[in-house]
Design a protein around this motif. Structure first.
Motif, short mmCIF file in Angstrom:
data_model
loop_
_atom_site.label_atom_id
_atom_site.label_comp_id
_atom_site.label_asym_id
_atom_site.label_seq_id
_atom_site.Cartn_x
_atom_site.Cartn_y
_atom_site.Cartn_z
N ASN A 117 0.82 -1.10 0.01
CA ASN A 117 0.05 -0.09 0.15
C ASN A 117 1.01 1.26 -0.03
O ASN A 117 0.39 2.40 -0.64
N VAL A 118 2.01 1.29 0.64
CA VAL A 118 2.85 2.32 0.85
C VAL A 118 4.25 1.83 0.64
O VAL A 118 4.69 0.88 0.98
N ALA A 119 4.88 2.79 -0.12
CA ALA A 119 6.49 2.35 -0.33
C ALA A 119 7.41 3.63 0.40
O ALA A 119 7.01 4.82 0.27
N LEU A 120 8.28 3.09 1.23
CA LEU A 120 9.23 4.31 1.86
C LEU A 120 10.57 4.13 1.00
O LEU A 120 10.91 2.80 1.02
N LEU A 121 10.85 4.95 0.38
CA LEU A 121 12.16 4.84 -0.73
C LEU A 121 13.16 5.83 0.00
O LEU A 121 12.93 7.33 0.05
N ASP A 122 14.65 5.37 0.25
CA ASP A 122 15.53 6.09 0.50
C ASP A 122 16.08 6.88 -0.81
O ASP A 122 15.70 6.16 -1.89
N VAL A 144 6.34 7.51 0.18
CA VAL A 144 7.17 8.34 1.15
C VAL A 144 8.74 8.34 0.91
O VAL A 144 9.12 7.31 0.80
N VAL A 145 9.40 9.33 0.76
CA VAL A 145 10.52 9.46 0.23
C VAL A 145 11.31 9.81 1.81
O VAL A 145 10.94 11.06 2.16
N LEU A 146 12.33 9.16 1.92
CA LEU A 146 13.22 9.49 3.17
C LEU A 146 14.51 10.02 2.55
O LEU A 146 15.06 9.34 1.49
N THR A 147 15.21 11.03 3.48
CA THR A 147 16.70 11.08 2.96
C THR A 147 17.50 11.71 4.31
O THR A 147 16.82 11.90 5.33
N ALA A 168 4.82 12.10 0.65
CA ALA A 168 5.43 12.53 1.86
C ALA A 168 7.06 12.65 1.54
O ALA A 168 7.65 11.93 0.89
N PHE A 169 7.63 13.73 2.27
CA PHE A 169 9.13 13.70 2.16
C PHE A 169 9.44 13.94 3.53
O PHE A 169 9.18 15.05 4.27
N LEU A 170 10.38 12.96 4.05
CA LEU A 170 10.81 13.18 5.44
C LEU A 170 12.32 13.09 5.53
O LEU A 170 12.86 12.06 4.80
N VAL A 171 12.97 13.52 6.55
CA VAL A 171 14.39 13.25 6.94
C VAL A 171 14.47 11.86 7.62
O VAL A 171 13.46 12.07 8.76
N LYS A 172 15.38 11.21 7.66
CA LYS A 172 15.55 10.04 8.56
C LYS A 172 15.58 10.27 9.91
O LYS A 172 15.21 9.38 10.73
N ASP A 173 16.03 11.36 10.39
CA ASP A 173 16.08 11.59 11.98
C ASP A 173 15.01 11.85 12.79
O ASP A 173 14.96 12.40 13.44
N ALA A 174 13.72 12.16 11.61
CA ALA A 174 12.67 12.37 12.07
C ALA A 174 12.04 11.27 13.37
O ALA A 174 12.58 10.07 13.14
N ARG A 201 -1.11 14.79 2.34
CA ARG A 201 0.42 15.26 1.87
C ARG A 201 1.14 15.23 3.33
O ARG A 201 0.67 16.05 4.29
N VAL A 202 2.40 14.86 3.32
CA VAL A 202 3.16 15.12 4.63
C VAL A 202 4.44 15.48 4.04
O VAL A 202 5.37 14.71 3.51
N ILE A 203 4.98 16.95 4.25
CA ILE A 203 6.16 17.42 4.14
C ILE A 203 6.75 18.24 5.34
O ILE A 203 6.09 19.23 5.80
N ASP A 204 7.92 18.03 5.49
CA ASP A 204 8.74 18.72 6.74
C ASP A 204 8.60 20.36 6.34
O ASP A 204 8.88 20.91 5.22
N PRO A 205 7.80 21.07 7.25
CA PRO A 205 7.68 22.33 6.93
C PRO A 205 9.04 23.22 6.79
O PRO A 205 8.86 24.12 6.00
#
Length: 206
Positions: A54-59, A84-87, A105-111, A128-132
């Motif tokens: 259902n959801v893919a988390l991608l580095d 969801v993209v992680l970086t 969504a775009f999140l940093v890994k240290d979240a 949508r989820v984006i680090d502000p």
């Protein structure tokens, strides 16, 4: 998707310790199940299809294909799948690229782990989820000024190849390679190709 039907998640991350840690953390959530893990970007689509996720988390940084490239491939082939993209690096260019590729969504890994789990639930609900902080930086930075061809040449130049080697690898004339490099250097307002490559990478434009 709650109750007896868990959210089926694909986790793509090339660093095994990070991947296993993320899988373990998400596995603690009662409504989330990590059903597939891959270490390469070019394995993402097959894994998503094979495990009905259902959801893919991608580095972003992966061998074979970047997370942004994998996101674009997923979005084209499985438009109903949420991404969801992680970086590790909160670069504005990465955020723009991820959103253009179809990520929700775009999140940093240290979240915090709870934030990641919450993002999985929200994107499945259509949010949508984006680090502000990253969103504000992306707006301030503006769009990537480089064309696809200029990015391709700069990316290849980052390995230290000569113009002749670049021309052979990209099937271009040496004059065309010089023109692309010169234009990229001018657009980025730097002195040479090395600075152009460094700046483009720092901004997430390559």
């Amino acid at each position: 998707m709650t109750g007896t039907t868990p959210i089926r998640v694909l986790l793509a991350e090339d660093q095994s310790m990070v991947r296993e840690a993320l899988a373990a953390l998400l596995g603690l959530e009662p409504d989330i199940e990590v059903v597939a893990q891959v270490a390469r970007g070019d394995e993402v689509l097959a894994a998503a299809r094979g495990h009905d996720v259902n959801v893919a988390l991608l580095d972003i940084e992966m061998p074979g294909r970047t997370g942004i490239e994998a996101a674009a491939e997923l979005h084209a082939a499985l438009p109903g799948l949420k991404i969801v993209v992680l970086t590790t690096f909160g670069r504005p260019g990465y955020l723009r690229g991820a959103m253009e590729a179809g990520a929700s969504a775009f999140l940093v890994k240290d979240a915090p782990a709870a934030q990641l789990a919450d993002a999985v639930r929200k994107v499945l609900a259509g949010e949508r989820v984006i680090d502000p902080t990253l969103a504000a930086a992306a707006l301030a930075e503006g769009a990537n000024p480089l064309t696809d061809r200029e990015r391709e040449v700069l990316r290849a130049a980052g390995a230290g190849a000569s113009n002749a080697e670049l021309a052979a690898a990209l099937h271009l004339s040496q004059g065309t390679v010089r023109n692309y490099l010169s234009t990229a250097i001018q657009k980025l307002a730097v002195r040479n190709r090395a600075e152009a490559v460094r700046m483009a990478r720092e901004k997430g434009w390559l």
